[in-house]
Design an enzyme around this catalytic site. Structure first.
Site, PDB file in Angstrom:
ATOM      1  N   HIS A  76      50.376  67.862  55.124  1.00  0.00           N
ATOM      2  CA  HIS A  76      49.976  67.763  56.544  1.00  0.00           C
ATOM      3  C   HIS A  76      50.794  66.684  57.265  1.00  0.00           C
ATOM      4  O   HIS A  76      51.161  66.858  58.427  1.00  0.00           O
ATOM      5  CB  HIS A  76      48.473  67.494  56.673  1.00  0.00           C
ATOM      6  CG  HIS A  76      47.636  68.514  55.950  1.00  0.00           C
ATOM      7  ND1 HIS A  76      46.370  68.263  55.502  1.00  0.00           N
ATOM      8  CD2 HIS A  76      47.913  69.805  55.580  1.00  0.00           C
ATOM      9  CE1 HIS A  76      45.894  69.333  54.898  1.00  0.00           C
ATOM     10  NE2 HIS A  76      46.818  70.288  54.917  1.00  0.00           N
ATOM     11  N   HIS A 233      45.694  77.116  59.814  1.00  0.00           N
ATOM     12  CA  HIS A 233      45.916  76.088  58.798  1.00  0.00           C
ATOM     13  C   HIS A 233      46.953  76.547  57.772  1.00  0.00           C
ATOM     14  O   HIS A 233      47.766  75.743  57.304  1.00  0.00           O
ATOM     15  CB  HIS A 233      44.628  75.658  58.100  1.00  0.00           C
ATOM     16  CG  HIS A 233      44.886  74.478  57.217  1.00  0.00           C
ATOM     17  ND1 HIS A 233      44.998  73.201  57.713  1.00  0.00           N
ATOM     18  CD2 HIS A 233      45.179  74.403  55.900  1.00  0.00           C
ATOM     19  CE1 HIS A 233      45.334  72.391  56.736  1.00  0.00           C
ATOM     20  NE2 HIS A 233      45.440  73.083  55.614  1.00  0.00           N
ATOM     21  N   ASP A 237      50.272  74.487  56.716  1.00  0.00           N
ATOM     22  CA  ASP A 237      50.695  74.216  55.332  1.00  0.00           C
ATOM     23  C   ASP A 237      52.110  74.744  55.084  1.00  0.00           C
ATOM     24  O   ASP A 237      52.936  74.074  54.450  1.00  0.00           O
ATOM     25  CB  ASP A 237      49.746  74.909  54.341  1.00  0.00           C
ATOM     26  CG  ASP A 237      48.465  74.121  54.104  1.00  0.00           C
ATOM     27  OD1 ASP A 237      48.413  72.925  54.433  1.00  0.00           O
ATOM     28  OD2 ASP A 237      47.512  74.731  53.573  1.00  0.00           O
ATOM     29  N   HIS A 260      50.700  77.230  48.747  1.00  0.00           N
ATOM     30  CA  HIS A 260      51.645  76.158  48.399  1.00  0.00           C
ATOM     31  C   HIS A 260      52.652  76.582  47.320  1.00  0.00           C
ATOM     32  O   HIS A 260      53.816  76.239  47.377  1.00  0.00           O
ATOM     33  CB  HIS A 260      50.894  74.915  47.916  1.00  0.00           C
ATOM     34  CG  HIS A 260      50.076  74.270  48.989  1.00  0.00           C
ATOM     35  ND1 HIS A 260      50.598  73.902  50.204  1.00  0.00           N
ATOM     36  CD2 HIS A 260      48.771  73.916  49.027  1.00  0.00           C
ATOM     37  CE1 HIS A 260      49.659  73.350  50.944  1.00  0.00           C
ATOM     38  NE2 HIS A 260      48.534  73.347  50.252  1.00  0.00           N
TER      39      HIS A 260
HETATM   40 ZN   LIG Z   1      46.533  72.178  54.078  1.00  0.00          ZN
END
Ligand SMILES: [Zn+2]
Length: 301
Positions: A76, A233, A237, A260
């Site tokens: 973030h 969000h 990311d 991720h």
């Molecule tokens: Zn995140």
């Protein structure tokens, strides 16, 4: 356009998502061509310049290796630096993770905007993609196609009713990043959070640090910040993870259910696809140069 750094040092304190302990993070201005570097201040540790290859774990958050130590939950802060167009900074963290604050990038954005951004003497370099690059894994995929701007399209599809199918597209500039993506919080499911607690993880996870979903309901009393806060969000990311390339990007990234792990594999694939991109400087009258906060492009669609 010139490279950019912070006008002065930022210092912030907050809880780590995984340890639940208080951590501080300092972000220092840095010389041109430094990139973004991290070090731990609580142990003997040199600054490490981030790249997709410094990532050692993508479970629950993006974790980088820093000497013999690791630093978690960098994504973030990285997204905020990228989103606001900060090329050079040195980040010191007082423990194993960057504080999570409210689970979004707003705390970092507010601190950077308050401190201000300074132009530097050297020209800014961009990574410009010339051909499509695509990566698929386990029913998820992510690709980049050429574009004169940086754009992100993201699709998610959860069985859970409060999330469901969400799709969003954004041309990412500092202005659109701040308004449309930086407030979007991380999210988790109550059962999963409770399992993590039993494993001694996510100790800082709470309604103050994430959106928590129980069954088909959002537990947070204040509700959601956007109807589609979840997909926003995921875009935040993605920007944080892909920013490890080390250059502002010209290209349109489209992702389906990525996270991720796939984001990091994709960042590595991009760097290794040397025939598919060039590193460029732009003439001052190029519209893609408009990286100033007054710019007011079309919002999320
Ligand atoms: Zn995140």
């Amino acid at each position: 356009m010139k490279q950019r750094t912070l006008k002065s040092v930022i210092e912030m304190e907050g809880i780590g998502l995984h340890t639940g302990e208080k951590m501080s993070v300092k972000v220092h201005p840095a010389y041109p061509d430094t990139g973004i570097c991290f070090r731990r201040s609580d142990v003997e540790c040199e600054y490490t310049r981030i790249s997709p290859y410094t990532v050692t774990s993508t479970q629950l958050a993006t974790t980088i290796q820093c000497g013999n130590q690791t630093i978690s939950t960098i994504e973030h802060l990285m997204a905020a630096l990228y989103g606001l167009g900060v090329d050079n900074a040195k980040v010191e963290v007082s423990g194993p993770e960057v504080p999570v604050f409210d689970g979004s990038a707003i705390a970092f954005v507010d601190a950077i905007v308050k401190t201000g951004i300074a132009e530097q003497a050297k020209a800014r370099k961009f990574i410009k993609f010339k051909k499509r690059i695509r990566l698929e894994k386990d029913g998820k995929w992510i690709e980049i196609i050429p574009s004169r701007f940086f754009k992100v399209t993201f699709d998610i599809d959860f069985e859970n009713e409060s999330i469901g199918q969400q799709k969003a597209y954004l041309q990412v500039t500092p202005d659109s990043f701040v308004k449309e993506l930086s407030p979007a919080r991380t999210f988790g499911f109550r059962q999963e959070v409770e399992q993590l607690w039993q494993m001694g993880l996510a100790k800082g996870g709470s309604l103050d640090t994430a959106v928590v979903i129980d069954g088909d309901d959002v537990m947070n009393p204040e509700g959601l910040r956007f109807r589609d806060e979840f997909v926003r969000h995921k875009m935040l990311d993605l920007i944080g993870d892909i920013s490890l390339l080390g250059y502002p990007i010209f290209g349109h990234i489209r992702a389906y259910k990525s996270g991720h792990n796939l984001n990091n594999l994709f960042a590595r694939t991009l760097i290794e696809s040397a025939n598919y991109y060039s590193i460029v400087e732009l003439p001052d009258n190029d519209p893609a140069q408009n990286y100033n906060l007054e710019l007011n492009p079309q919002g999320i669609t």
